[in-house]
Scaffold this motif. Structure first.
Motif, short mmCIF file in Angstrom:
data_model
loop_
_atom_site.label_atom_id
_atom_site.label_comp_id
_atom_site.label_asym_id
_atom_site.label_seq_id
_atom_site.Cartn_x
_atom_site.Cartn_y
_atom_site.Cartn_z
N CYS A 111 -7.90 -2.80 2.25
CA CYS A 111 -6.52 -2.45 2.61
C CYS A 111 -6.48 -1.13 3.36
O CYS A 111 -7.29 -0.24 3.13
N ASP A 112 -5.50 -1.01 4.26
CA ASP A 112 -5.33 0.22 5.03
C ASP A 112 -4.58 1.27 4.23
O ASP A 112 -4.67 2.47 4.52
N LEU A 113 -3.82 0.82 3.27
CA LEU A 113 -2.99 1.74 2.48
C LEU A 113 -2.91 1.18 1.07
O LEU A 113 -2.61 0.00 0.89
N GLY A 115 -1.77 -4.28 12.64
CA GLY A 115 -1.31 -4.71 11.33
C GLY A 115 -1.88 -3.79 10.26
O GLY A 115 -3.08 -3.53 10.21
N GLN A 116 -0.98 -3.29 9.39
CA GLN A 116 -1.38 -2.42 8.28
C GLN A 116 -1.33 -3.26 7.01
O GLN A 116 -0.28 -3.78 6.66
N LEU A 117 -2.46 -3.35 6.32
CA LEU A 117 -2.51 -4.12 5.07
C LEU A 117 -2.29 -3.16 3.90
O LEU A 117 -3.02 -2.18 3.74
N VAL A 118 -1.26 -3.45 3.08
CA VAL A 118 -0.84 -2.56 2.00
C VAL A 118 -0.89 -3.30 0.68
O VAL A 118 -0.45 -4.45 0.60
N ALA A 119 -1.40 -2.66 -0.35
CA ALA A 119 -1.37 -3.26 -1.69
C ALA A 119 -1.18 -2.19 -2.74
O ALA A 119 -1.52 -1.02 -2.53
N ALA A 120 -0.65 -2.60 -3.87
CA ALA A 120 -0.57 -1.72 -5.03
C ALA A 120 -1.97 -1.58 -5.62
O ALA A 120 -2.71 -2.55 -5.70
N PRO A 163 2.77 6.26 3.98
CA PRO A 163 3.04 6.10 5.41
C PRO A 163 2.95 4.63 5.85
O PRO A 163 1.93 4.21 6.37
N TYR A 164 4.02 3.90 5.66
CA TYR A 164 4.06 2.50 6.11
C TYR A 164 4.20 2.45 7.63
O TYR A 164 4.90 3.26 8.23
N VAL A 165 3.50 1.51 8.25
CA VAL A 165 3.51 1.35 9.70
C VAL A 165 3.69 -0.13 10.03
O VAL A 165 3.03 -0.99 9.44
N ALA A 166 4.59 -0.43 10.96
CA ALA A 166 4.80 -1.82 11.37
C ALA A 166 3.75 -2.25 12.39
O ALA A 166 3.33 -1.42 13.20
N PRO A 167 3.33 -3.51 12.41
CA PRO A 167 3.65 -4.55 11.44
C PRO A 167 2.90 -4.33 10.12
O PRO A 167 1.68 -4.19 10.13
N CYS A 168 3.66 -4.29 9.04
CA CYS A 168 3.15 -3.95 7.73
C CYS A 168 3.01 -5.22 6.89
O CYS A 168 3.98 -5.97 6.75
N PHE A 169 1.84 -5.46 6.35
CA PHE A 169 1.56 -6.65 5.54
C PHE A 169 1.43 -6.23 4.07
O PHE A 169 0.43 -5.63 3.69
N VAL A 170 2.45 -6.52 3.30
CA VAL A 170 2.48 -6.14 1.88
C VAL A 170 1.85 -7.26 1.05
O VAL A 170 2.35 -8.38 1.04
N MET A 171 0.77 -6.94 0.36
CA MET A 171 -0.01 -7.97 -0.34
C MET A 171 0.03 -7.77 -1.86
O MET A 171 -0.10 -6.65 -2.35
N VAL A 172 0.22 -8.86 -2.58
CA VAL A 172 0.08 -8.84 -4.04
C VAL A 172 -0.96 -9.88 -4.45
O VAL A 172 -1.18 -10.87 -3.75
N GLY A 173 -1.57 -9.64 -5.61
CA GLY A 173 -2.67 -10.50 -6.06
C GLY A 173 -2.28 -11.46 -7.16
O GLY A 173 -1.10 -11.62 -7.49
#
Lengths: 264, 264
Positions: free
Chosen positions: A231-233, A190-195, A207-217
């Motif tokens: 976060c990973d990205l 799981g890749q954890l991604v946030a702005a 570089p998004y990778v599945a399974p990709c977890f897009v997080m907002v606060g």
């Protein structure tokens, strides 16, 4: 079908009490409104315990189907006045039908990370409209679920259910504290991604990778710094105007659609 | 600075009346809340006629700056009780300051199509939160303006101003009927783009051209068919779940960010 008259009837009071989180928790029940939403629920295997409609409503074949299904499942079908329905739903112009549903289990085991390339995560999202909109977006991007981290608005509130446009019934939903979520996430892929503004990639080139977890606060404060560094990205969305942030559910959707385009 | 006590004072009643569209129209005035928003307004050249704050507020240097600026411009600076401020703003937990501003002219001549590659258009958008969010997104994508077509929510409502996070002061805003908008649009360059199921391009592959006008329709009904056929480009956003639509302000943001990436 039974008819209930008067605004002070105990059933009306019970239904109205479900607008309140404390009562929802105690009863394990929530309200959903509108024929379209209740039909979506039925078609995905969710029938209300109790179906409530206004006297003097317009007849509709989908409503007949719903009534039959609820009665066949030994549910309660109730007619009330329009005034009573307004009181229950808190809307001046109530949709002509609402239903009472059992709340779902929202443990992290509801989320299957192999079920989809993309998942959404909302941290301390306080606005039920934003939360319902995240559910609706999660449905649209084919997300494998929405994970609510820390103290979010109640996904079973009338406002969140309404904004979800039925996605509360179709999108796997989990609630967890940050530590619990971290433990679960790091127990598998799981890749954890946030702005973020911290060493970020342009969100279009990342570089998004599945399974990709897009997080907002959170709507006001964003993500805590210590969550961001986990976060990973970290990606950046262009902000060309005066403001330095987007509405949280907008940011989530822009990132989710970008990740989807790269991961499909 | 003057202190007003009591909830039935005429000034409190006047301020409270500005929550109502009819009164806003008559007075040509609207309310905006919060120190950050009022500071953004000041920094972009908008000072309130009247600045209202709670007694017992926390002191803040930006508030002092605001008070000085309003007093220097012969504006009215007023202290009220927290209860009165709650009554004015309609919030249980009012931000400690609000201001009364003159409504702006919202004619189409406010929009300069050479000022930016991208513009947003909302048709019959009824939810003030969505409308404010569109303004906030318009600011973020550097749009040259937001054009409200047909019968939209009032952009000067407390809810829209709040959701705009100050963008109501920074994004050029116009209101027009469809025919009027069409006449204006076709009198110069401009590509009208909308999400559609009618001969659509994939929104990621579509040929956006500046000045590009990204349009979204009403929350329930979408765009009228006859408006859709007038668009120069119809695009489709993937919908992988059960639902066939996104929240209107989400759809607008996803399209706007895609067009921005292609037009920058």
């Amino acid at each position: 079908m039974r008819l209930i008259t008067g605004l002070s009837n105990p059933t009306i009071k019970y239904l109205r009490s479900l607008r309140d989180k404390k009562h929802r928790r105690r009863e394990g029940r929530f309200l959903a409104e509108g024929l379209r939403l209740l039909t979506d629920a039925r078609e995905t295997g969710h029938l209300p315990d109790m179906l409530v409609m206004a006297e003097g409503r317009d007849p509709h074949p989908l409503l007949d189907t719903l009534i039959e299904a609820v009665e066949a499942a030994n549910g309660d079908v109730i007619e009330v006045s329009e005034a009573a329905l307004s009181k229950i739903t808190g809307k001046d112009n109530p949709q002509a039908v609402c239903g009472v549903f059992a709340e779902f289990d929202t443990g992290l085991d509801r989320i299957d990370r192999s079920s989809a390339p993309l998942f959404l995560v909302a941290q301390a999202m306080r606005d039920p409209g934003n939360l319902g909109t995240m559910l609706r977006t999660a449905d649209a991007v084919g997300a494998g679920g929405l994970i609510l981290v820390d103290d979010c608005a109640d996904p079973f509130s009338v406002e969140a259910v309404r904004a979800s446009m039925g996605a509360v019934f179709t999108v796997p939903l989990a609630q967890a504290r940050w530590d619990e979520f971290q433990g679960w996430l790091r127990s598998g892929e799981g890749q954890l991604v946030a702005a973020s503004l911290r060493e970020p990639h342009d969100y279009r080139e990342a570089p998004y990778v599945a399974p990709c977890f897009v997080m907002v606060g959170n709507e006001s404060r964003g993500l805590p710094e210590e969550y961001e560094v986990e976060c990973d990205l970290r990606v950046t969305i262009p902000m060309l105007g005066r403001a330095d942030s987007l509405n949280a559910s907008i940011a989530g959707a822009v990132l989710a659609y970008e990740a989807l385009a790269k991961l499909r």
